[in-house]
Design a protein around this motif. Structure first.
Motif, PDB file in Angstrom:
ATOM      1  N   PHE A   1       0.848  -1.189   0.000  1.00 54.33           N
ATOM      2  CA  PHE A   1       0.000   0.000   0.000  1.00 54.33           C
ATOM      3  C   PHE A   1       0.881   1.235   0.000  1.00 54.33           C
ATOM      4  O   PHE A   1       2.021   1.211   0.449  1.00 54.33           O
ATOM      5  N   LYS A   2       0.330   2.322  -0.507  1.00 54.73           N
ATOM      6  CA  LYS A   2       1.054   3.589  -0.552  1.00 54.73           C
ATOM      7  C   LYS A   2       0.365   4.658   0.280  1.00 54.73           C
ATOM      8  O   LYS A   2       0.995   5.623   0.695  1.00 54.73           O
ATOM      9  N   ALA A   3      -0.933   4.490   0.506  1.00 56.70           N
ATOM     10  CA  ALA A   3      -1.698   5.475   1.268  1.00 56.70           C
ATOM     11  C   ALA A   3      -2.891   4.777   1.895  1.00 56.70           C
ATOM     12  O   ALA A   3      -3.316   3.704   1.446  1.00 56.70           O
ATOM     13  N   PHE A   4      -3.433   5.378   2.947  1.00 60.80           N
ATOM     14  CA  PHE A   4      -4.660   4.881   3.559  1.00 60.80           C
ATOM     15  C   PHE A   4      -5.844   5.392   2.733  1.00 60.80           C
ATOM     16  O   PHE A   4      -6.382   6.457   2.978  1.00 60.80           O
ATOM     17  N   ASP A   5      -6.243   4.604   1.748  1.00 61.79           N
ATOM     18  CA  ASP A   5      -7.330   5.026   0.874  1.00 61.79           C
ATOM     19  C   ASP A   5      -8.560   4.153   1.113  1.00 61.79           C
ATOM     20  O   ASP A   5      -8.626   3.393   2.085  1.00 61.79           O
ATOM     21  N   GLU A   6      -9.524   4.254   0.222  1.00 68.59           N
ATOM     22  CA  GLU A   6     -10.768   3.515   0.382  1.00 68.59           C
ATOM     23  C   GLU A   6     -10.540   2.010   0.400  1.00 68.59           C
ATOM     24  O   GLU A   6     -11.209   1.268   1.130  1.00 68.59           O
ATOM     25  N   ALA A   7      -9.590   1.535  -0.405  1.00 68.69           N
ATOM     26  CA  ALA A   7      -9.310   0.107  -0.463  1.00 68.69           C
ATOM     27  C   ALA A   7      -8.773  -0.423   0.856  1.00 68.69           C
ATOM     28  O   ALA A   7      -9.022  -1.578   1.221  1.00 68.69           O
ATOM     29  N   ILE A   8      -8.030   0.401   1.576  1.00 73.30           N
ATOM     30  CA  ILE A   8      -7.524   0.017   2.896  1.00 73.30           C
ATOM     31  C   ILE A   8      -8.644   0.120   3.928  1.00 73.30           C
ATOM     32  O   ILE A   8      -8.891  -0.802   4.716  1.00 73.30           O
TER      33      ILE A   8
END
Length: 518
Positions: free
Chosen positions: A453-460
């Motif tokens: 992962f690269k960022a805390f986005d919707e998928a996370i």
């Protein structure tokens, strides 16, 4: 026994049996198309089975384990499952129980109930539990009196207790400490203040809180049941300890001499709760380097079921299975244990499954204070943990640039067709939020190896601490490559000619030099 308890044991037996059969028959080769040297491709990690990885995860994240919450039966079943995997692989028990070798490292924890009531009268203002007050510790308290301001309340120096008899007094301290930035540091400073106040015989301790963690989070967290490691030297009933929301310095008058308050609190009931880390050793092959250890760590607990999880849920599914966080990481250390026991590296390896990460990194904190192998001989901790993934072409490594094993980690990932992304979501301060931090604080280089992962986005966010995080939602092809890359990285680090070192200027570099005598 309830069927929900019997089923996991039967499932675990099937996995153990399949593991034994796998060692006696040709193992399914990974589908990875990465180019590797012939010698590397002969290593056991290149022949790991997706079916076995999947079986570990499906067992650990099954509904029957009820979210593996610390102190609950499901957590103990997970611990026993891991211990028996270690036994089947031939790892040496690292712990002791009743003076006999054991894979379990027992930890006596406390279950701390939330306070049911608290009020504090300051001048004409009445502060209330759940609004301006949180109760950190202590039994039922009902008292009035003048307050004594003790600065940060951490020392006997000029801005602390120097020259003051505070026995039976109500103390006021500034929140945090001059150096505390992360949640771990803030909470650690608070516990130290409570311990010192108790030793001084104080009747109560009030901290004026204005730190970086939002008050809403603090309020929510401490107004529910918690688990804790009893503070050394703390009595059965610790001093009454409260935090006051001092945003905008609203209650600065509490620092003034002669200020009188009235305090009432139900306190927080404490009961014992036993848990355990699980630890096994793979002895190294090099006559000299085998006295040095690489730790492979992952937490196996999660947040449980329903209301006790502290997380919103739907009645149709109230079990927080924790597939990504951290059944996946637990499977990675189990697969690394298998590959490294089949072909041992030069250095010794401590495989360490940790309890209580979700309750405040309790298992790793306990281990750091009660190590099973000498910390001075522990050269590295390769922790694996994560909230999930949004990119299956990479692994993400928190601390990659800081901890001295970048080349080995990148080489291992590349061997299985994966890239490496360093320091994802820097705004989250992730390095200091997982079990690796307690190794780092002692001076041991300790990155966290995470799913891509690269960022805390919707998928996370869709899966992180959500009941939807079930095994059926996992990409097991990616999970296999993740476990293979982790195991190979562990081997390369354990075979290094030299120890990994902290980057120059890192905040943990001084601790490393102190630990290793550099």
């Amino acid at each position: 026994m309830r069927s929900s308890i019997i089923v996991p044991f039967l499932a675990g037996l099937l996995v153990v049996t399949s593991s034994i059969q796998a060692q006696n028959h040709p193992v399914q080769r990974s589908s990875s198309k990465a180019k590797t040297t012939n010698s590397a491709a002969q290593l056991p990690e290149f022949s790991l089975s997706r079916a076995e990885v999947e079986a570990h995860i499906r067992f650990l994240a099954s509904d029957e384990l009820q979210g593996r919450k610390v102190g609950e039966p499901g957590n103990w079943i997970a611990a026993r499952y891991i211990a028996e995997q270690f036994r089947q692989l031939g790892l040496k028990p690292a712990g002791t129980i009743a003076n006999k070798p054991d894979y379990l490292q027992p930890i006596d924890l406390e279950r701390v109930k939330a306070a049911s009531s608290a009020t504090m009268l300051v001048g004409k203002d009445t502060l209330h539990l759940g609004k301006e007050l949180v109760v950190m510790a202590g039994g039922p308290t009902n008292l009035s009196g003048e307050v004594v301001y003790v600065g940060y309340g951490l020392t006997d120096g000029e801005d602390g207790y120097k020259g003051r008899d505070v026995k039976g007094r109500i103390l006021v301290a500034q929140g945090g400490s001059p150096d505390a930035k992360s949640p771990r540091e803030i909470f650690s400073a608070s516990a130290a203040k409570r311990k010192l106040a108790g030793e001084k015989g104080a009747a109560a301790l009030i901290e004026l809180y204005s730190e970086s963690i939002p008050w809403g989070f603090v309020n929510q967290y401490f107004n529910r049941e918690q688990l804790a490691i009893p503070t050394n030297g703390e009595t059965a009933a610790p001093v009454a300890h409260l935090w006051v929301n001092n945003a905008n310095n609203k209650y600065k008058q509490l620092k003034e001499a002669g200020q009188t308050i009235t305090l009432q609190t139900s306190g927080r009931l404490r009961t014992s709760a036993l848990s355990a880390n699980v630890a096994g050793i793979i002895e190294g092959t090099d006559p000299k380097l085998k006295d040095e250890y690489v730790v492979l760590s992952a937490h196996f607990d999660h947040i449980g079921v329903g209301k006790a999880s502290g997380t919103p849920y739907q009645p149709s599914d109230s079990i927080f299975n924790g597939t990504r966080d951290n059944a996946m990481g637990t499977a990675a250390i189990l697969e690394a244990a298998k590959t490294l026991s089949l072909q041992r590296p030069k250095r010794s390896v401590l495989v360490l499954a940790l309890t209580g990460e979700e309750a405040g990194t309790l298992g790793s904190r306990f281990y750091a204070e009660h190590p099973l192998v000498p910390l001075k001989q522990t050269i590295f901790d390769l922790n694996t943990d994560g909230a999930g993934y949004n990119d299956t072409t990479i692994v993400s490594v928190i601390g990659l640039e800081r901890t001295g094993a970048k080349n080995e980690i990148e080489t291992a990932a590349k061997a299985f067709g994966l890239g490496v992304f360093a320091e994802p979501a820097p705004e989250q301060g992730l390095f200091d939020r997982s079990d690796n931090v307690h190794f780092a604080a002692k001076g041991i280089p300790a990155p966290t190896f995470s799913a891509g992962f690269k960022a805390f986005d919707e998928a996370i966010g869709k899966y992180y601490h959500q009941a939807i995080d079930n095994p059926e939602s996992l990409d097991f092809g990616y999970t296999l490559r993740y476990c293979q890359a982790y195991a190979y990285a562990a081997r390369l680090i354990a075979n290094r000619a030299t120890r990994p070192q902290w980057s120059a200027g890192d905040k943990y570099e001084a601790a490393g030099k102190a630990l290793y005598g550099q």
